[in-house]
Each structure stands twice: as C-alpha cells, then as structure tokens.
Motif scaffolding. Structure first.
Motif, PDB file in Angstrom:
ATOM      1  N   UNK A 178       2.182  -2.270 -14.746  1.00 40.08           N
ATOM      2  CA  UNK A 178       3.608  -2.442 -15.045  1.00 40.08           C
ATOM      3  C   UNK A 178       4.273  -3.426 -14.082  1.00 40.08           C
ATOM      4  N   UNK A 179       3.602  -3.714 -12.958  1.00 40.10           N
ATOM      5  CA  UNK A 179       4.179  -4.614 -11.961  1.00 40.10           C
ATOM      6  C   UNK A 179       5.307  -3.981 -11.175  1.00 40.10           C
ATOM      7  N   UNK A 180       5.194  -2.654 -10.929  1.00 37.02           N
ATOM      8  CA  UNK A 180       6.275  -1.945 -10.259  1.00 37.02           C
ATOM      9  C   UNK A 180       5.790  -1.174  -9.032  1.00 37.02           C
ATOM     10  N   UNK A 181       6.736  -0.972  -8.142  1.00 32.93           N
ATOM     11  CA  UNK A 181       6.523  -0.114  -6.975  1.00 32.93           C
ATOM     12  C   UNK A 181       7.624   0.940  -6.985  1.00 32.93           C
ATOM     13  N   UNK A 182       7.240   2.187  -6.745  1.00 31.68           N
ATOM     14  CA  UNK A 182       8.242   3.232  -6.556  1.00 31.68           C
ATOM     15  C   UNK A 182       8.533   3.300  -5.065  1.00 31.68           C
ATOM     16  N   UNK A 183       9.789   3.120  -4.731  1.00 34.33           N
ATOM     17  CA  UNK A 183      10.191   3.174  -3.337  1.00 34.33           C
ATOM     18  C   UNK A 183      10.936   4.489  -3.117  1.00 34.33           C
ATOM     19  N   UNK A 184      10.414   5.279  -2.177  1.00 34.98           N
ATOM     20  CA  UNK A 184      11.016   6.566  -1.846  1.00 34.98           C
ATOM     21  C   UNK A 184      11.925   6.376  -0.636  1.00 34.98           C
TER      22      UNK A 184
ATOM     23  N   UNK B 123       0.854  -1.176   0.000  1.00 36.54           N
ATOM     24  CA  UNK B 123       0.000   0.000   0.000  1.00 36.54           C
ATOM     25  C   UNK B 123       0.894   1.231   0.000  1.00 36.54           C
ATOM     26  N   UNK B 124       0.504   2.253  -0.744  1.00 46.29           N
ATOM     27  CA  UNK B 124       1.259   3.499  -0.734  1.00 46.29           C
ATOM     28  C   UNK B 124       1.339   3.993   0.710  1.00 46.29           C
ATOM     29  N   UNK B 125       2.539   4.353   1.114  1.00 41.84           N
ATOM     30  CA  UNK B 125       2.771   4.822   2.479  1.00 41.84           C
ATOM     31  C   UNK B 125       3.394   3.776   3.388  1.00 41.84           C
ATOM     32  N   UNK B 126       3.387   2.507   2.960  1.00 41.45           N
ATOM     33  CA  UNK B 126       4.022   1.452   3.763  1.00 41.45           C
ATOM     34  C   UNK B 126       5.517   1.712   3.882  1.00 41.45           C
TER      35      UNK B 126
ATOM     36  N   UNK C 148      10.016   3.780   1.783  1.00 39.33           N
ATOM     37  CA  UNK C 148       8.558   3.856   1.843  1.00 39.33           C
ATOM     38  C   UNK C 148       7.976   3.683   0.443  1.00 39.33           C
ATOM     39  N   UNK C 149       6.864   2.975   0.350  1.00 37.37           N
ATOM     40  CA  UNK C 149       6.178   2.831  -0.932  1.00 37.37           C
ATOM     41  C   UNK C 149       5.593   4.188  -1.305  1.00 37.37           C
TER      42      UNK C 149
ATOM     43  N   UNK D 276      23.218   3.234   0.257  1.00 32.83           N
ATOM     44  CA  UNK D 276      21.865   3.231   0.829  1.00 32.83           C
ATOM     45  C   UNK D 276      20.862   2.446  -0.009  1.00 32.83           C
ATOM     46  N   UNK D 277      21.125   2.239  -1.295  1.00 32.00           N
ATOM     47  CA  UNK D 277      20.187   1.453  -2.107  1.00 32.00           C
ATOM     48  C   UNK D 277      20.166  -0.008  -1.649  1.00 32.00           C
ATOM     49  N   UNK D 278      21.166  -0.404  -0.888  1.00 28.57           N
ATOM     50  CA  UNK D 278      21.205  -1.763  -0.359  1.00 28.57           C
ATOM     51  C   UNK D 278      19.976  -2.122   0.444  1.00 28.57           C
ATOM     52  N   UNK D 279      19.356  -1.149   1.094  1.00 27.01           N
ATOM     53  CA  UNK D 279      18.146  -1.435   1.862  1.00 27.01           C
ATOM     54  C   UNK D 279      17.021  -1.888   0.930  1.00 27.01           C
ATOM     55  N   UNK D 280      16.937  -1.312  -0.254  1.00 29.47           N
ATOM     56  CA  UNK D 280      15.914  -1.700  -1.226  1.00 29.47           C
ATOM     57  C   UNK D 280      16.270  -3.039  -1.864  1.00 29.47           C
TER      58      UNK D 280
END
Length: 141
Positions: free
Chosen positions: A114-120, A10-13, A106-107, A66-70
């Motif tokens: 597209x099967x994608x999530x943008x992670x902020x 969910x957006x905001x997770x 965060x989502x 820091x991208x390692x967390x993703x």
C-alpha cells in the motif's frame, strides 16, 4: 528536508519527537476557530466546580496540535491519509505559563504494497498519557 522513504523504515523506529506548548491564548484562538466555547476551556471557577483540575485544553486542539510532528516528518500534510485517537486524560493549562505536551512518533507498522507506514504517537503531559491509541497512516514513496 527530504521526505522519508518507506524502504528505509523499520517497525519500532522513533521518527520524531517534540514538546508542544499550550497556553491560554492557544485555547482562546482554538475556541474562536472551532466555535467550542465550553467554559471548561476558559473559566477556572466553572472548570473546578465540575471536578476538573482547572481550565483544560480542548481535546481536538491537543489532537490537532500533536499531529504536526508527523506532518513535519512526512514533509507533506497531505501524506497523512488517516488519523485517530482516544482522549484519555485532560491537559490542564495554567493561567500563566504553558502546559507542555510531549510527543514521540514511532513506526508501528509498514505496508509495502500500500506504500504506507502507521505512525504511533505517544502523547503525555506531566508523565501521564493524554491521548490513547493515537495513530496516523502515512503514504510514503
């Protein structure tokens, strides 16, 4: 660890957090790997002479670390199809000890088609944002 499923998000997770530590040996290894031997990353006197608070981490080293967390959350580094940021503030690295960079992922958006999530990514050091608009596009099942 199982890979995340797009339909479960969910957006905001907040999907991951981490404290990343950078020390002077990290900067030495990064300089050798990247070929970036700018003295602001290793010479205290030079760094302060040009107005910095001291030796600072390479921006790309911070970004890459820091991208390692993703990557860990996604379960596959190849799932990250795009990643970008703006460098907003330097990360001073002390001669002894570490600079701690806090990361929260965060989502920010979901695209089922597209099967994608943008992670902020919120990336801070000593409470100050060091990366701005840090976003990764991740392909999920």
């Amino acid at each position: 660890m199982s890979r995340p499923v797009l339909a479960d998000l969910t957006v905001g997770d907040v999907v991951a957090t981490r404290a990343v530590e950078l020390d002077r040996s990290t900067l030495v290894r990064y300089a050798g790997a990247s070929g970036d031997f700018n003295p602001i990353h290793w010479d205290e006197g030079f760094a302060t002479d040009v107005g910095l608070p001291g030796v600072i981490a390479h921006g790309m080293c911070t970004m890459g670390t820091v991208i390692g967390v993703v990557e860990d959350w996604a379960g596959d580094p190849a799932a990250i199809v795009r990643y970008g940021t703006r460098f907003t503030k330097p990360v001073p690295v002390p001669a002894r000890g570490t600079a701690v960079v806090e990361v929260a992922a965060t989502v920010g958006a979901l695209d089922a088609e597209a099967g994608t999530a943008r992670i902020d990514l919120a990336v801070t050091h000593d409470g100050a944002k060091v990366l701005g608009r840090a976003q990764a596009l991740v392909r999920l099942s």
